[in-house]
Design an enzyme around this catalytic site. Structure first.
Site, PDB file in Angstrom:
ATOM      1  N   GLU A  50       0.939  -1.305  -0.089  1.00 34.04           N
ATOM      2  CA  GLU A  50       0.000  -0.031   0.062  1.00 34.04           C
ATOM      3  C   GLU A  50       0.820   1.255  -0.114  1.00 34.04           C
ATOM      4  O   GLU A  50       0.632   2.494  -0.577  1.00 34.04           O
ATOM      5  CB  GLU A  50      -0.846  -0.033   1.054  1.00 34.04           C
ATOM      6  CG  GLU A  50      -2.023  -1.230   1.495  1.00 34.04           C
ATOM      7  CD  GLU A  50      -1.454  -2.287   2.177  1.00 34.04           C
ATOM      8  OE1 GLU A  50      -0.096  -2.494   2.041  1.00 34.04           O
ATOM      9  OE2 GLU A  50      -2.245  -2.887   3.012  1.00 34.04           O
ATOM     10  N   CYS A  78      -2.331  -2.581   7.449  1.00 35.03           N
ATOM     11  CA  CYS A  78      -1.692  -2.504   8.812  1.00 35.03           C
ATOM     12  C   CYS A  78      -1.825  -0.812   9.326  1.00 35.03           C
ATOM     13  O   CYS A  78      -2.173  -0.125   8.484  1.00 35.03           O
ATOM     14  CB  CYS A  78      -0.301  -2.821   8.686  1.00 35.03           C
ATOM     15  SG  CYS A  78       0.674  -1.821   8.166  1.00 35.03           S
TER      16      CYS A  78
HETATM   17 ZN   LIG Z   1       1.088  -2.111   5.879  1.00 30.12          ZN
END
Ligand SMILES: [Zn+2]
Length: 141
Positions: A50, A78
């Site tokens: 990401e 995350c």
């Molecule tokens: Zn991450």
């Protein structure tokens, strides 16, 4: 084009990495950036799929804002990546496997849902979960 189509492209990205996480960013039904996890390759603990895909696109656009863009990611962002999504202002996050799913298959994860982080931020980001979840988890087999 539907969500499964774009998640399939994120899965294809994930397959390029030593650690199989991939992400694509979509605008107006078109993929505008794609990336995978390069933590080992770049010796960079922040080089999650990401972060990589956001950096790739904002550098190309010469603009830190990705408002009205959607990010598709094989794994739930995350806390670091969820925060990057908030700072860049994506409109929507679509993920496959959740942090809980990944913990169950022994992947190192920080056990905080991306929605918890978004809820404590100044943004309202739509989150869609579980798109091609089985296929995203199968990347680890
Ligand atoms: Zn991450």
């Amino acid at each position: 084009m539907n969500q499964e189509y774009f998640m399939h492209l994120a899965i294809q990205e994930a397959k390029k990495g030593a650690v199989p996480y991939g992400a694509v960013i979509v605008k107006d039904n078109e993929v505008v950036a794609a990336a995978y996890n390069t933590v080992g390759l770049d010796s960079d603990p922040s080089a999650h799929a990401e972060i990589n895909v956001i950096r790739r696109l904002t550098a190309k656009l010469k603009n830190p804002s990705l408002e009205s863009y959607s990010i598709y990611t094989t794994g739930e962002p995350c806390p670091m990546c969820a925060t990057a999504c908030i700072w860049t202002g994506v409109s929507e996050i679509i993920y496959g496997a959740s942090i809980q799913d990944l913990i169950l298959i022994n992947q190192a994860q920080i056990n905080i849902a991306c929605e918890e982080i978004i809820a404590k931020s100044f943004r309202n980001i739509k989150v869609t979960k579980g798109v091609l979840k089985k296929e995203c988890l199968a990347l680890f087999h």
